[in-house]
Scaffold this motif. Sequence first.
Motif, PDB file in Angstrom:
ATOM      1  N   ARG A 147      41.877   5.440  74.797  1.00  0.00           N
ATOM      2  CA  ARG A 147      42.484   4.731  74.000  1.00  0.00           C
ATOM      3  C   ARG A 147      43.193   5.286  73.190  1.00  0.00           C
ATOM      4  NH1 ARG A 147      44.648  -0.249  74.603  1.00  0.00           N
ATOM      5  NH2 ARG A 147      41.802  -0.852  73.970  1.00  0.00           N
ATOM      6  N   LEU A 148      43.950   6.210  73.006  1.00  0.00           N
ATOM      7  CA  LEU A 148      44.370   6.318  71.292  1.00  0.00           C
ATOM      8  C   LEU A 148      45.536   5.364  70.595  1.00  0.00           C
ATOM      9  CD1 LEU A 148      44.935  10.154  70.532  1.00  0.00           C
ATOM     10  CD2 LEU A 148      45.482   8.281  68.831  1.00  0.00           C
ATOM     11  N   GLN A 149      44.769   4.049  69.880  1.00  0.00           N
ATOM     12  CA  GLN A 149      45.472   3.281  69.894  1.00  0.00           C
ATOM     13  C   GLN A 149      45.086   1.861  69.226  1.00  0.00           C
ATOM     14  OE1 GLN A 149      47.510   2.504  67.973  1.00  0.00           O
ATOM     15  NE2 GLN A 149      49.743   1.778  68.579  1.00  0.00           N
ATOM     16  N   LEU A 150      45.285   1.186  68.261  1.00  0.00           N
ATOM     17  CA  LEU A 150      44.278   0.270  68.125  1.00  0.00           C
ATOM     18  C   LEU A 150      44.597  -1.394  68.866  1.00  0.00           C
ATOM     19  CD1 LEU A 150      44.361   0.620  64.353  1.00  0.00           C
ATOM     20  CD2 LEU A 150      42.229   0.725  65.872  1.00  0.00           C
ATOM     21  N   THR A 151      44.027  -1.484  69.343  1.00  0.00           N
ATOM     22  CA  THR A 151      44.417  -3.330  69.838  1.00  0.00           C
ATOM     23  C   THR A 151      44.957  -4.572  68.718  1.00  0.00           C
ATOM     24  OG1 THR A 151      42.488  -4.830  69.536  1.00  0.00           O
ATOM     25  CG2 THR A 151      41.907  -2.844  71.616  1.00  0.00           C
ATOM     26  N   SER A 152      45.485  -5.046  69.114  1.00  0.00           N
ATOM     27  CA  SER A 152      46.019  -6.383  68.035  1.00  0.00           C
ATOM     28  C   SER A 152      45.161  -6.893  66.754  1.00  0.00           C
ATOM     29  CB  SER A 152      46.559  -7.301  68.852  1.00  0.00           C
ATOM     30  OG  SER A 152      48.154  -6.836  69.752  1.00  0.00           O
ATOM     31  N   ILE A 153      43.620  -6.650  67.745  1.00  0.00           N
ATOM     32  CA  ILE A 153      42.796  -7.822  66.760  1.00  0.00           C
ATOM     33  C   ILE A 153      42.834  -7.327  65.473  1.00  0.00           C
ATOM     34  CG2 ILE A 153      40.427  -8.372  66.814  1.00  0.00           C
ATOM     35  CD1 ILE A 153      40.902  -8.773  69.494  1.00  0.00           C
ATOM     36  N   PRO A 154      42.608  -5.519  65.711  1.00  0.00           N
ATOM     37  CA  PRO A 154      42.058  -4.916  63.814  1.00  0.00           C
ATOM     38  C   PRO A 154      43.605  -4.881  62.903  1.00  0.00           C
ATOM     39  CG  PRO A 154      41.992  -3.620  65.700  1.00  0.00           C
ATOM     40  CD  PRO A 154      41.688  -4.892  66.522  1.00  0.00           C
ATOM     41  N   TYR A 370      39.943   3.996  70.025  1.00  0.00           N
ATOM     42  CA  TYR A 370      40.656   4.889  69.075  1.00  0.00           C
ATOM     43  C   TYR A 370      39.771   3.834  68.071  1.00  0.00           C
ATOM     44  CZ  TYR A 370      43.121   6.555  65.056  1.00  0.00           C
ATOM     45  OH  TYR A 370      43.695   7.440  64.083  1.00  0.00           O
ATOM     46  N   ILE A 371      39.402   4.856  66.595  1.00  0.00           N
ATOM     47  CA  ILE A 371      38.543   3.499  65.275  1.00  0.00           C
ATOM     48  C   ILE A 371      39.081   4.905  64.197  1.00  0.00           C
ATOM     49  CG2 ILE A 371      36.647   2.913  66.667  1.00  0.00           C
ATOM     50  CD1 ILE A 371      35.121   5.056  65.366  1.00  0.00           C
ATOM     51  N   GLY A 372      40.427   4.343  64.395  1.00  0.00           N
ATOM     52  CA  GLY A 372      41.180   5.130  62.730  1.00  0.00           C
ATOM     53  C   GLY A 372      41.348   4.383  61.969  1.00  0.00           C
ATOM     54  N   THR A 373      42.044   5.001  61.500  1.00  0.00           N
ATOM     55  CA  THR A 373      42.870   4.556  59.380  1.00  0.00           C
ATOM     56  C   THR A 373      43.995   3.307  60.218  1.00  0.00           C
ATOM     57  OG1 THR A 373      42.115   6.656  58.685  1.00  0.00           O
ATOM     58  CG2 THR A 373      44.031   5.077  57.982  1.00  0.00           C
ATOM     59  N   MET A 374      43.979   2.222  59.732  1.00  0.00           N
ATOM     60  CA  MET A 374      44.918   1.882  60.049  1.00  0.00           C
ATOM     61  C   MET A 374      46.276   1.913  58.494  1.00  0.00           C
ATOM     62  SD  MET A 374      43.633  -2.296  61.526  1.00  0.00           S
ATOM     63  CE  MET A 374      42.944  -2.810  59.979  1.00  0.00           C
ATOM     64  N   THR A 375      47.349   1.876  58.769  1.00  0.00           N
ATOM     65  CA  THR A 375      48.554   1.684  58.177  1.00  0.00           C
ATOM     66  C   THR A 375      49.369   0.243  57.624  1.00  0.00           C
ATOM     67  OG1 THR A 375      48.598   4.571  58.116  1.00  0.00           O
ATOM     68  CG2 THR A 375      50.532   3.085  57.164  1.00  0.00           C
TER      69      THR A 375
END
Length: 415
Positions: A147-154, A370-375
């Motif tokens: 899954r290349l997207q963060l969940t709503s939690i982070p 996914y555990i990438g950068t949040m913008t």
Amino acid sequence: MSMNRRQVTAGLAGALAGAVAMPRIARAQGEPIRIGLISSLSGPAQIYGDANRIGAEIAAERINAAGGVKGRKVEIILRDDKAQSDLTVSAYRDLTASGVRFFIAGPISGTVVALAPLFKDTNNVLVAAGPNNLSITHELFNPNVFRLQLTSIPVFEGLGKVVAEKNPDVKDWIGISNDQQANIDLSNIFLNSVKKTLAEKGVTANIHELVLTKQGAGDFRSPIATLASSGATGVLNSLVGSDSLTFYKQAKSFGLDQKVRIFADVSANLASMATIANATPKSVWTPPYWHAPGDPNPISQEVYKAAVVKADTPYPYGFIALAHDAVVAIAEALKTAGADDAKSIIPVIEGQQPMGAVGPIEFRKEDHTYIGTMTFINFGADPSAKDGLKVAEVVRIPSLPYMEPPTPGKPYAIK
């Protein structure tokens, strides 16, 4: 040199055995690598599907211009699911019947929830671009799905922290949401994060009760009156789509933007907000998932330049970058593995971190999320700007400290 019949037969057998043992990617140098893209290319969610299509096409063009994958071109095979789960499943079966084994789907969570279980015990791999439903990498975990997207939690815990740190004097908060449980949950994640962050600074936050309305209500005058009378100087808008735009227009006519110092928005995008620039508040924080202007990442700049042309807007959707990076994740794994079977590809995707438009493309090995950068960006109305909007600040932070723990095969309950 002469050879007898036995030697010829043995030689042919050895050659055939070598051909069978040779990785398929080495035996098919001229064949394109076909990646099936299943998304909403028509219907009410077309704007999101078009973003996925544009991103995937940009990735294929960039990869092919650089020589492809070991000389093989990348080809994107499109299928329209109209954001309907049954059509998603039909498209998948149609593509697999034609030999396609690498897939991108999304960003609508419901379609990916229906699709993901079909990959179990297959030789196929899915990189889902955009869906944030928790179940995809929790109770529905499948080793063939990323899954290349963060969940709503982070995302919304991070948004709450950034907003509170930037505005510690805004301590009275209230939110408006539709009555869908998912939106109520993310609203509470944000508001709790604001409260926690302010408490760490020695500030006591006053969090008012969430104001609920029906999805598609269209008339938000009564909820707006409740927001205005609360005395809150911070408002979270968890409405989405046309409801959100209508809310801002009606809030402007009620003068809510004069009473509220900071707005946070779960889904505001600059392209849509530019259509109501005169009703946009002066300070709105939102997570766009991708914001290229000012990003030092050269790939982000290249993708942005191409996306502006293809999407015909200076504000391309973040889903463009996510779909681009999904193609990159598959292509780079194929290069590294030297084979195109799922057993060879999956551990490479788990371990590699190729650079994409949104930054390093990295997945948590335990659950493939996914555990990438949040913008996060802060923008607002600016009559002097070309489109009536100005981005005042961009904040990028790592997602991992805010992520829920992995529970592959088991549901995760939002606390």
